[in-house]
Design a protein around this motif. Structure first.
Motif, mmCIF file in Angstrom:
data_model
loop_
_atom_site.group_PDB
_atom_site.id
_atom_site.type_symbol
_atom_site.label_atom_id
_atom_site.label_comp_id
_atom_site.label_asym_id
_atom_site.label_seq_id
_atom_site.Cartn_x
_atom_site.Cartn_y
_atom_site.Cartn_z
ATOM 1 N N VAL A 1 8.412 -8.187 -12.933
ATOM 2 C CA VAL A 1 7.508 -7.095 -12.398
ATOM 3 C C VAL A 1 6.029 -7.287 -12.682
ATOM 4 O O VAL A 1 5.747 -7.602 -13.857
ATOM 5 N N THR A 2 5.158 -7.598 -11.618
ATOM 6 C CA THR A 2 3.844 -7.695 -12.145
ATOM 7 C C THR A 2 3.065 -6.419 -11.544
ATOM 8 O O THR A 2 3.102 -6.277 -10.147
ATOM 9 N N GLY A 3 2.258 -5.745 -12.168
ATOM 10 C CA GLY A 3 1.421 -4.681 -11.700
ATOM 11 C C GLY A 3 -0.091 -5.248 -11.671
ATOM 12 O O GLY A 3 -0.607 -6.000 -12.417
ATOM 13 N N PHE A 4 -0.591 -4.952 -10.624
ATOM 14 C CA PHE A 4 -2.115 -5.432 -10.314
ATOM 15 C C PHE A 4 -2.962 -4.426 -9.494
ATOM 16 O O PHE A 4 -2.253 -3.755 -8.866
ATOM 17 N N LYS A 5 -4.058 -4.375 -9.394
ATOM 18 C CA LYS A 5 -4.836 -3.422 -8.738
ATOM 19 C C LYS A 5 -4.601 -3.998 -7.314
ATOM 20 O O LYS A 5 -5.101 -5.042 -6.822
ATOM 21 N N TRP A 6 -4.108 -3.074 -6.338
ATOM 22 C CA TRP A 6 -3.283 -1.995 -6.598
ATOM 23 C C TRP A 6 -1.931 -2.197 -5.768
ATOM 24 O O TRP A 6 -1.779 -1.749 -4.754
ATOM 25 N N ALA A 7 -1.184 -2.981 -6.576
ATOM 26 C CA ALA A 7 0.204 -3.246 -5.932
ATOM 27 C C ALA A 7 0.921 -3.628 -6.951
ATOM 28 O O ALA A 7 0.849 -3.908 -8.177
ATOM 29 N N TRP A 8 2.333 -3.869 -6.656
ATOM 30 C CA TRP A 8 3.570 -4.283 -7.262
ATOM 31 C C TRP A 8 4.092 -5.442 -6.978
ATOM 32 O O TRP A 8 4.130 -5.520 -5.458
ATOM 33 N N ARG A 9 4.430 -6.420 -7.619
ATOM 34 C CA ARG A 9 4.900 -7.607 -7.046
ATOM 35 C C ARG A 9 6.401 -7.827 -7.851
ATOM 36 O O ARG A 9 6.516 -7.695 -9.331
ATOM 37 N N GLY B 1 13.392 -17.559 -7.149
ATOM 38 C CA GLY B 1 12.233 -17.860 -6.639
ATOM 39 C C GLY B 1 11.670 -16.876 -5.331
ATOM 40 O O GLY B 1 10.487 -16.833 -4.962
ATOM 41 N N ALA B 2 12.464 -15.795 -5.066
ATOM 42 C CA ALA B 2 12.214 -14.796 -3.969
ATOM 43 C C ALA B 2 10.904 -13.860 -4.609
ATOM 44 O O ALA B 2 10.976 -13.735 -5.884
ATOM 45 N N VAL B 3 10.165 -13.563 -3.687
ATOM 46 C CA VAL B 3 9.042 -12.555 -4.270
ATOM 47 C C VAL B 3 9.153 -11.565 -3.143
ATOM 48 O O VAL B 3 9.274 -11.898 -2.247
ATOM 49 N N SER B 4 9.030 -10.351 -3.701
ATOM 50 C CA SER B 4 8.805 -9.276 -2.793
ATOM 51 C C SER B 4 7.825 -8.426 -3.117
ATOM 52 O O SER B 4 7.847 -7.628 -4.340
ATOM 53 N N PRO B 5 6.518 -8.102 -2.486
ATOM 54 C CA PRO B 5 5.567 -7.200 -2.821
ATOM 55 C C PRO B 5 5.903 -5.747 -2.563
ATOM 56 O O PRO B 5 6.493 -5.685 -1.260
ATOM 57 N N ASP C 1 -2.734 4.916 -4.131
ATOM 58 C CA ASP C 1 -1.820 4.194 -3.198
ATOM 59 C C ASP C 1 -1.080 3.112 -3.621
ATOM 60 O O ASP C 1 -0.311 2.390 -3.204
ATOM 61 N N MET C 2 -0.946 3.068 -5.144
ATOM 62 C CA MET C 2 -0.361 2.041 -5.864
ATOM 63 C C MET C 2 1.498 2.242 -5.871
ATOM 64 O O MET C 2 1.745 2.682 -6.776
ATOM 65 N N MET C 3 1.842 2.444 -4.747
ATOM 66 C CA MET C 3 3.358 2.649 -4.631
ATOM 67 C C MET C 3 3.931 1.562 -4.183
ATOM 68 O O MET C 3 3.513 0.696 -3.318
ATOM 69 N N ALA C 4 5.509 1.643 -4.430
ATOM 70 C CA ALA C 4 6.448 0.707 -4.010
ATOM 71 C C ALA C 4 7.730 1.393 -3.812
ATOM 72 O O ALA C 4 7.796 2.517 -3.667
ATOM 73 N N LYS C 5 8.667 0.769 -3.425
ATOM 74 C CA LYS C 5 9.957 1.365 -2.936
ATOM 75 C C LYS C 5 10.979 0.495 -3.760
ATOM 76 O O LYS C 5 11.066 -0.788 -4.009
ATOM 77 N N VAL C 6 12.058 1.127 -4.294
ATOM 78 C CA VAL C 6 13.252 0.513 -4.571
ATOM 79 C C VAL C 6 14.457 0.499 -3.526
ATOM 80 O O VAL C 6 14.514 1.592 -3.058
ATOM 81 N N ILE C 7 14.641 -0.360 -3.160
ATOM 82 C CA ILE C 7 15.982 -0.601 -2.328
ATOM 83 C C ILE C 7 16.995 -1.162 -2.742
ATOM 84 O O ILE C 7 17.056 -2.252 -3.500
ATOM 85 N N LYS D 1 0.619 -11.888 1.909
ATOM 86 C CA LYS D 1 1.659 -10.737 1.444
ATOM 87 C C LYS D 1 1.990 -10.450 0.246
ATOM 88 O O LYS D 1 2.123 -9.462 -0.316
ATOM 89 N N ASP D 2 2.575 -11.684 -0.543
ATOM 90 C CA ASP D 2 3.205 -11.771 -1.741
ATOM 91 C C ASP D 2 2.036 -11.104 -2.848
ATOM 92 O O ASP D 2 2.497 -10.731 -3.764
ATOM 93 N N ASN D 3 0.542 -11.405 -2.347
ATOM 94 C CA ASN D 3 -0.280 -10.863 -3.456
ATOM 95 C C ASN D 3 -0.898 -9.599 -3.070
ATOM 96 O O ASN D 3 -1.916 -9.080 -3.528
ATOM 97 N N ALA D 4 -0.140 -8.910 -2.013
ATOM 98 C CA ALA D 4 -0.677 -7.662 -1.686
ATOM 99 C C ALA D 4 -1.917 -7.367 -1.216
ATOM 100 O O ALA D 4 -2.476 -6.150 -1.492
ATOM 101 N N CYS D 5 -2.628 -8.630 -0.576
ATOM 102 C CA CYS D 5 -4.089 -8.440 -0.202
ATOM 103 C C CYS D 5 -3.907 -7.372 0.792
ATOM 104 O O CYS D 5 -4.966 -6.600 0.960
ATOM 105 N N LEU D 6 -2.926 -6.730 1.453
ATOM 106 C CA LEU D 6 -2.682 -6.036 2.545
ATOM 107 C C LEU D 6 -2.891 -4.412 2.041
ATOM 108 O O LEU D 6 -3.053 -3.718 2.902
ATOM 109 N N THR D 7 -2.803 -4.622 0.766
ATOM 110 C CA THR D 7 -3.051 -3.205 0.156
ATOM 111 C C THR D 7 -4.481 -2.689 0.484
ATOM 112 O O THR D 7 -4.887 -1.305 0.745
#
Ligand code: CUA
Length: 313
Positions: free
Chosen positions: A105-113, A119-123, A190-196, A228-234
């Motif tokens: 898990v990587t936390g950064f301003k302002w998203a989780w990756r 090798g799969a990545v999900s922001p 806004d730094m939220m994510a979902k566990v699926i 998308k993976d770097n959550a620029c869209l946050t």
């Protein structure tokens, strides 16, 4: 007790959540009993022992051994119960089961990756199988964040320059919300994510279909993945709507006014500079809050992002 927990707490969706709730309930219930007992005694004593006449004398009472032992020993037993119970729960939450499935898990301003072994990545979406312990190995690239899933009764700080770990097991498929619970700047809330949580079979399929692209064969598609993976869209919208940063919609070739009053047209060099040194030229009306990606992206990756941004219009 169940009705009480359901009333005051979110649904318990991890294996250890009900233990946490039981201890929480015990703390509340014993506090309430002590509070009510104290209040009733106060009111009773006020009425019973109030001064009834001018000549009323307070009787001399030195002490009462039985009473003093009782009010020392009963609270002692209570706090020892809470300590033992809490310590047992703490150990359970700290000791990761051996067969746990690991996700980075990587936390950064302002998203989780979330990064997976293949090798799969999900922001902003943590995908896990149901009925299996999941170990999270977490780190931050900038400031302290905190990974909090109320449904799991699980919270752990995510710190730059070191790894922290936490684990959970969700017995049933479903979704839960992740919050950041350490104030980390403008878009902290806004730094939220979902566990699926998937059925184990569905999780395998998800993992397979999300294998990371390994080569830059198609720069536009790769750039899109990077964005998308770097959550620029946050912070940057794709449809022109206002967010923390300027929208990506039609950004390439757009004429912008900078905070210092100068004009410029967004080109390759401006995008590159804004990724590597975001504070250099701020578009008027926006706060200088973007973190730098110096060292995080290769030139090839920045090139792919630029190619993708050209297509957003
Ligand atoms: Cu990250 Cu608050």
């Amino acid at each position: 007790m169940n009705w009480f927990n359901e009333f005051v707490l979110p649904e318990a969706k991890s294996t250890y959540a009900s233990d946490v709730d039981a201890l929480f309930f015990f703390l509340n219930a014993s506090s309430f009993v002590i509070f009510a007992g104290t209040m009733i005694a106060i009111v009773y004593f006020i009425l019973r022992y109030r001064r009834k006449s001018e000549n009323d004398q307070t009787p001399l009472i030195t002490h009462n051994t039985t009473l003093e032992i009782a009010w020392s020993v009963i609270p002692l037993i209570l706090v020892l119960i809470v300590f033992g119970w809490g310590f047992k729960g703490h150990l359970e939450m700290r000791n990761v089961p051996d067969d746990a499935y690991e996700v980075k898990v990587t936390g950064f301003k302002w998203a989780w990756r979330f990064n997976y072994a293949n090798g799969a990545v999900s922001p902003n979406e943590l995908h896990v199988p149901a009925g299996r312990p999941i170990k999270l190995v977490m780190s931050s690239t900038d400031v302290i964040h905190s990974f909090y899933v109320p449904d799991y009764r699980m919270k752990q700080d995510v710190v730059p320059g070191r790894y922290t770990t936490v684990w959970f097991e969700a017995p049933e498929p479903g979704e839960s919300i992740v919050f950041c619970t350490e104030y980390c700047g403008t878009s902290h809330s806004d730094m939220m994510a979902k566990v699926i949580v998937h059925e184990p079979e569905d999780f395998k399929l998800w993992l397979e279909s999300n294998k990371a692209p390994t080569k830059i064969e198609n720069p536009i598609a790769y750039g899109e993945t990077m964005v998308k993976d770097n959550a620029c869209l946050t912070c940057h919208s794709l449809d022109g709507s206002e967010m923390v940063g300027p929208s990506f919609y039609g950004v390439f070739g757009r004429a912008e006014v900078m905070a210092d009053g100068t004009n410029l047209t967004v080109d390759e060099n401006y995008i590159r500079e804004s990724i590597l040194n975001p504070q250099a030229k701020i578009v008027e009306g926006y706060a200088p809050v973007m973190p730098t990606y110096q060292g995080a992206f290769t030139d090839e990756q920045i090139g792919a992002i630029i190619e993708y941004l050209k297509t957003v219009k």
